[in-house]
Design a protein around this motif. Structure first.
Motif, PDB file in Angstrom:
ATOM      1  N   ASP A 179      30.217 -48.664  -1.117  1.00 43.39           N
ATOM      2  CA  ASP A 179      29.845 -47.517  -1.956  1.00 43.39           C
ATOM      3  C   ASP A 179      31.041 -46.854  -2.623  1.00 43.39           C
ATOM      4  N   ASP A 180      32.236 -47.082  -2.088  1.00 48.10           N
ATOM      5  CA  ASP A 180      33.427 -46.479  -2.687  1.00 48.10           C
ATOM      6  C   ASP A 180      33.838 -47.205  -3.965  1.00 48.10           C
ATOM      7  N   ILE A 181      33.344 -48.425  -4.128  1.00 48.43           N
ATOM      8  CA  ILE A 181      33.731 -49.228  -5.300  1.00 48.43           C
ATOM      9  C   ILE A 181      32.588 -49.385  -6.287  1.00 48.43           C
ATOM     10  N   TYR A 182      31.379 -49.651  -5.772  1.00 52.40           N
ATOM     11  CA  TYR A 182      30.257 -49.971  -6.647  1.00 52.40           C
ATOM     12  C   TYR A 182      29.149 -48.922  -6.572  1.00 52.40           C
ATOM     13  N   LYS A 183      28.649 -48.536  -7.732  1.00 53.11           N
ATOM     14  CA  LYS A 183      27.496 -47.645  -7.786  1.00 53.11           C
ATOM     15  C   LYS A 183      26.214 -48.403  -7.489  1.00 53.11           C
ATOM     16  N   CYS A 184      26.137 -49.651  -7.953  1.00 52.53           N
ATOM     17  CA  CYS A 184      24.944 -50.467  -7.752  1.00 52.53           C
ATOM     18  C   CYS A 184      25.272 -51.909  -8.126  1.00 52.53           C
ATOM     19  N   ALA A 185      24.406 -52.811  -7.673  1.00 51.55           N
ATOM     20  CA  ALA A 185      24.616 -54.227  -7.975  1.00 51.55           C
ATOM     21  C   ALA A 185      23.289 -54.960  -7.955  1.00 51.55           C
ATOM     22  N   THR A 186      23.208 -56.018  -8.741  1.00 50.79           N
ATOM     23  CA  THR A 186      22.051 -56.911  -8.749  1.00 50.79           C
ATOM     24  C   THR A 186      22.519 -58.298  -8.329  1.00 50.79           C
ATOM     25  N   PHE A 187      21.805 -58.894  -7.379  1.00 46.13           N
ATOM     26  CA  PHE A 187      22.158 -60.204  -6.838  1.00 46.13           C
ATOM     27  C   PHE A 187      21.093 -61.211  -7.277  1.00 46.13           C
ATOM     28  N   TYR A 188      21.516 -62.282  -7.942  1.00 48.26           N
ATOM     29  CA  TYR A 188      20.571 -63.257  -8.481  1.00 48.26           C
ATOM     30  C   TYR A 188      20.581 -64.547  -7.665  1.00 48.26           C
ATOM     31  N   SER A 189      19.414 -64.910  -7.155  1.00 48.07           N
ATOM     32  CA  SER A 189      19.239 -66.201  -6.495  1.00 48.07           C
ATOM     33  C   SER A 189      18.604 -67.170  -7.490  1.00 48.07           C
ATOM     34  N   PHE A 190      18.108 -68.287  -7.005  1.00 50.00           N
ATOM     35  CA  PHE A 190      17.445 -69.254  -7.886  1.00 50.00           C
ATOM     36  C   PHE A 190      16.210 -68.656  -8.545  1.00 50.00           C
ATOM     37  N   ASP A 191      15.386 -67.964  -7.783  1.00 47.46           N
ATOM     38  CA  ASP A 191      14.133 -67.458  -8.342  1.00 47.46           C
ATOM     39  C   ASP A 191      13.819 -66.020  -7.944  1.00 47.46           C
ATOM     40  N   LYS A 192      14.815 -65.278  -7.457  1.00 47.41           N
ATOM     41  CA  LYS A 192      14.603 -63.888  -7.071  1.00 47.41           C
ATOM     42  C   LYS A 192      15.798 -63.047  -7.503  1.00 47.41           C
ATOM     43  N   ARG A 247      21.461 -53.547   2.980  1.00 44.18           N
ATOM     44  CA  ARG A 247      22.439 -54.277   3.790  1.00 44.18           C
ATOM     45  C   ARG A 247      22.412 -55.745   3.393  1.00 44.18           C
ATOM     46  N   VAL A 248      23.532 -56.417   3.573  1.00 51.09           N
ATOM     47  CA  VAL A 248      23.650 -57.789   3.107  1.00 51.09           C
ATOM     48  C   VAL A 248      22.698 -58.735   3.828  1.00 51.09           C
ATOM     49  N   PHE A 249      22.395 -58.461   5.107  1.00 50.20           N
ATOM     50  CA  PHE A 249      21.517 -59.391   5.839  1.00 50.20           C
ATOM     51  C   PHE A 249      20.079 -59.358   5.343  1.00 50.20           C
ATOM     52  N   GLU A 250      19.738 -58.396   4.477  1.00 56.66           N
ATOM     53  CA  GLU A 250      18.397 -58.350   3.900  1.00 56.66           C
ATOM     54  C   GLU A 250      18.236 -59.364   2.762  1.00 56.66           C
ATOM     55  N   ILE A 251      19.344 -59.907   2.281  1.00 53.57           N
ATOM     56  CA  ILE A 251      19.286 -60.949   1.254  1.00 53.57           C
ATOM     57  C   ILE A 251      19.029 -62.282   1.944  1.00 53.57           C
ATOM     58  N   LYS A 252      17.925 -62.914   1.642  1.00 54.70           N
ATOM     59  CA  LYS A 252      17.487 -64.116   2.359  1.00 54.70           C
ATOM     60  C   LYS A 252      17.747 -65.414   1.595  1.00 54.70           C
ATOM     61  N   ASP A 253      18.364 -65.327   0.423  1.00 57.64           N
ATOM     62  CA  ASP A 253      18.559 -66.507  -0.408  1.00 57.64           C
ATOM     63  C   ASP A 253      20.024 -66.673  -0.787  1.00 57.64           C
ATOM     64  N   ASP A 254      20.393 -67.880  -1.190  1.00 57.21           N
ATOM     65  CA  ASP A 254      21.716 -68.097  -1.763  1.00 57.21           C
ATOM     66  C   ASP A 254      21.825 -67.326  -3.078  1.00 57.21           C
ATOM     67  N   ILE A 255      22.984 -66.718  -3.309  1.00 59.50           N
ATOM     68  CA  ILE A 255      23.213 -65.919  -4.508  1.00 59.50           C
ATOM     69  C   ILE A 255      24.232 -66.621  -5.400  1.00 59.50           C
ATOM     70  N   TYR A 256      23.921 -66.665  -6.707  1.00 60.42           N
ATOM     71  CA  TYR A 256      24.758 -67.408  -7.648  1.00 60.42           C
ATOM     72  C   TYR A 256      25.427 -66.521  -8.691  1.00 60.42           C
TER      73      TYR A 256
END
Length: 245
Positions: A94-107, A129-138
Motif C-alpha cells: 500500500d505504500d507504493i501502489y494505490k491499486c492494481a489489476t492482475f490479468y490471467s488467461f481468462d480472468k 491478499r495474494v493467496f486469493e489469486i488462484k491463477d497464473d498472472i501474465y
C-alpha cells in the motif's frame, strides 16, 4: 515462401484511433491462411481483448499476448511465462501502489480502488491478499503512489503513461514467444515474416527473414532501422506478403 506471418496489433492490424480491425484486413488474413501459412497476432493486450476483436478468425490464429508472456491457440495456452509469487506480493504494498489489476488467461483480479475502468470484458474479482489469486498472472496494470517504479529481476515495465504502468514478467517478450512458437510449428526464421510499428516489436525481427515497419513516426524510428521493408499501412504489407505466397 513464408510459412508463418506475425503481426503486431495496436498501430499495425488496428490503426491508432480505430476501434475495430477492418473487414479488408481480416479478409487478407484469411487469404494468407488459405494459402497454407500460419498467422500469429503479437500484442501487449490480453487474450480476452484480442479474442473479442478478432472473433471472426479466432480459432485459426495464434496469439502472443501480454507482450510475450502468454501464447494461445484455439482458446488454449501453449506457452506461458507467468509472474512469480514474490513478484505478485510486491503489488500489494500500500505504500507504493494505490491499486492494481492482475490479468490471467481468462480472468482479472483487482486490489485497491481502481480509478479508471478495467479494459477486460469480464467482471474482475476483488482481492486483498495474494493467496486469493488462484491463477497464473501474465500482466499487471498498477497505479503507483510514486513514479520511480522500474523493472527488476522479477518484472519489467511494458508500458507507462505517467498515470498507470503495465508490467510483464522480466523474461517475457515477443521475441522469446515467437522463437518458442517457431519451434512448436517447425518453422525457421527463413520462413517467417514479421510486421510491426514500434520498439517492442524489435525482438521479433531477429526471428524473421523479412520484416515490415508500418508508418513513419517516432514510434517506428528504431524499428525502421533494422526492418527490411516499409509499408504505409497494414493492408499494403499484407498485400506484399500475399504476392510471394
Amino acid at each position: 515462401m513464408a510459412k508463418l506471418v506475425v503481426a503486431d496489433f495496436d498501430g499495425t492490424l488496428l490503426p491508432y484511433g480505430e476501434k475495430t480491425v477492418s473487414e479488408i484486413t481480416v479478409n487478407k488474413i484469411k487469404e494468407i491462411l488459405s494459402k497454407g501459412a500460419f498467422f500469429c497476432v503479437a500484442s501487449g493486450r490480453t487474450y480476452s481483448e484480442l479474442s473479442t476483436l478478432l472473433s471472426s478468425v479466432l480459432d485459426e490464429l495464434y496469439f502472443v499476448c501480454d507482450d510475450g508472456a502468454l501464447t494461445v491457440k484455439e482458446n488454449k495456452p501453449i506457452y506461458r511465462k507467468q509472474f512469480s509469487l514474490s513478484a505478485l506480493e510486491s503489488f500489494f504494498d500500500d505504500d507504493i501502489y494505490k491499486c492494481a489489476t492482475f490479468y490471467s488467461f481468462d480472468k482479472a483480479y483487482i486490489t485497491g480502488k481502481i480509478e479508471r475502468p478495467v479494459l477486460y470484458g469480464k467482471t474482475p474479482q476483488k482481492v486483498s491478499r495474494v493467496f486469493e489469486i488462484k491463477d497464473d498472472i501474465y500482466k499487471i496494470t498498477a497505479y503507483a503512489k510514486r513514479f520511480d517504479i522500474v523493472s527488476n529481476n522479477d518484472f519489467r515495465v511494458h508500458y507507462a503513461d505517467g498515470y498507470f504502468t503495465e508490467f510483464v514478467p522480466a523474461y517475457a517478450h515477443k521475441g522469446v514467444a515467437l522463437g518458442q512458437l517457431q519451434l512448436k510449428l517447425g518453422v525457421s526464421k527463413f520462413d517467417t515474416y514479421v510486421i510491426g510499428d514500434a520498439g517492442n516489436d524489435i525482438p521479433m525481427v531477429s526471428h524473421a527473414k523479412r520484416s515490415w515497419v508500418i508508418g513513419d513516426d517516432t514510434r517506428s524510428i528504431n524499428l525502421k532501422k533494422i526492418s527490411t521493408d516499409f509499408a504505409l499501412n497494414i493492408n499494403e504489407a499484407l498485400d506484399s506478403i500475399i504476392d510471394v505466397l
